[in-house]
Design a protein around this motif. Sequence first.
Motif, PDB file in Angstrom:
ATOM      1  N   GLY A  80      67.574  22.273  81.756  1.00 58.73           N
ATOM      2  CA  GLY A  80      66.603  23.352  81.881  1.00 58.73           C
ATOM      3  C   GLY A  80      67.287  24.678  82.139  1.00 58.73           C
ATOM      4  N   ASN A  81      66.741  25.435  83.075  1.00 61.89           N
ATOM      5  CA  ASN A  81      67.289  26.736  83.454  1.00 61.89           C
ATOM      6  C   ASN A  81      68.144  26.620  84.716  1.00 61.89           C
TER       7      ASN A  81
ATOM      8  N   GLY B 223      68.996  26.029  78.861  1.00 62.30           N
ATOM      9  CA  GLY B 223      68.002  27.092  79.004  1.00 62.30           C
ATOM     10  C   GLY B 223      68.633  28.421  79.360  1.00 62.30           C
ATOM     11  N   ASP B 224      68.001  29.139  80.283  1.00 59.80           N
ATOM     12  CA  ASP B 224      68.476  30.447  80.720  1.00 59.80           C
ATOM     13  C   ASP B 224      69.262  30.332  82.022  1.00 59.80           C
ATOM     14  N   ALA B 225      69.985  31.392  82.349  1.00 57.59           N
ATOM     15  CA  ALA B 225      70.682  31.506  83.629  1.00 57.59           C
ATOM     16  C   ALA B 225      70.219  32.774  84.330  1.00 57.59           C
ATOM     17  N   GLY B 226      70.297  32.778  85.658  1.00 54.88           N
ATOM     18  CA  GLY B 226      69.827  33.914  86.441  1.00 54.88           C
ATOM     19  C   GLY B 226      70.843  35.029  86.548  1.00 54.88           C
TER      20      GLY B 226
ATOM     21  N   VAL C  44      75.822  28.986  77.843  1.00 56.13           N
ATOM     22  CA  VAL C  44      74.390  29.177  78.101  1.00 56.13           C
ATOM     23  C   VAL C  44      73.706  29.410  76.762  1.00 56.13           C
TER      24      VAL C  44
ATOM     25  N   GLY D   7      70.421  29.987  76.319  1.00 58.00           N
ATOM     26  CA  GLY D   7      69.402  31.027  76.460  1.00 58.00           C
ATOM     27  C   GLY D   7      70.010  32.361  76.838  1.00 58.00           C
ATOM     28  N   LYS D   8      69.324  33.093  77.674  1.00 63.12           N
ATOM     29  CA  LYS D   8      69.795  34.415  78.095  1.00 63.12           C
ATOM     30  C   LYS D   8      70.193  34.370  79.572  1.00 63.12           C
TER      31      LYS D   8
ATOM     32  N   ASP E  90      65.555  21.892  85.790  1.00 69.06           N
ATOM     33  CA  ASP E  90      66.137  23.151  86.247  1.00 69.06           C
ATOM     34  C   ASP E  90      67.075  22.908  87.430  1.00 69.06           C
TER      35      ASP E  90
ATOM     36  N   VAL F 274      74.417  24.944  79.929  1.00 69.41           N
ATOM     37  CA  VAL F 274      73.022  25.195  80.302  1.00 69.41           C
ATOM     38  C   VAL F 274      72.199  25.327  79.020  1.00 69.41           C
TER      39      VAL F 274
END
Length: 268
Positions: free
Chosen positions: A125-126, A151-154, A168, A170-171, A107, A149
């Motif tokens: 990772g994220n 995984g996910d992003a914030g 990205v 993920g979400k 991450d 990315v």
Amino acid sequence: MSAMTLSLRAAPAGRIDMSGVLPETLGGRSAGDIAAQTVRVDGNPVALGELFAVTPGEAGALLIDAGSGRLDCLGKGMTAGTLRVEGPAGHYAGQNLRGGELLIEGDAGDCAANGMRGGLLRIAGNAGNWLGAALIGERAGMGGGVVAVAGDAGDRLGDRMRRGLILVRGKAGAACGARLLAGTLVVAGGCAGAPGPGLRRGSLILGRAPDIIPATYNDAGVADLSWLGLLRRHADAILPGVVPDSPRVRRYMGDLAFGGKGEILAPA
């Protein structure tokens, strides 16, 4: 010959500013010389050798065995070479990245790719909040290069991003693509809340239809965009399966309150 390696001796008590620890600055130097270089721990100078075991290797390639998310500013200002981080990264990873490849096998903290202008940042990772975004007081965020990315992003992904490509798988969190100035954001998993507030130019491509479309966007209907095929082939070489397979998308033009020259693309 293998890459130069820095192995963290123990979990740090404070945050370590890794500015200046780059393949281009350490290449060709002896282990003793590298160990004598100073970094800052909570603002205090500390010799690199007190924190890391140093193994010299080929120039242009650096491996950091991190094992801690307290290593900030990894890859800051890098212009060439390869920097691989085994484990998580702290905040500001890839800040002002200009070239080369930064690979984080875990991450990443907040504000990664801030001020990035070139090169490639991979996060296995994220990613935290404010990825590719402008910091408080800055006029623009990421201005070039590619971020991938897995995984996910914030929250606030690409806030005030000016140029470049962010992928990205993920979400993403809230306010994805906020105040986007230009460039391309692709989020396969969709985003939380209403996307693209204050978007001026550029493209926000979502793999899932958003729950909310801001009232300041105009539904331009379904379109077949051939350039999405070109983007998909480019993106698949970096992070496969992120850009939608079909060029047929629903297009929302906006943000109309800020000129309306940008777009949100979602599944038709």
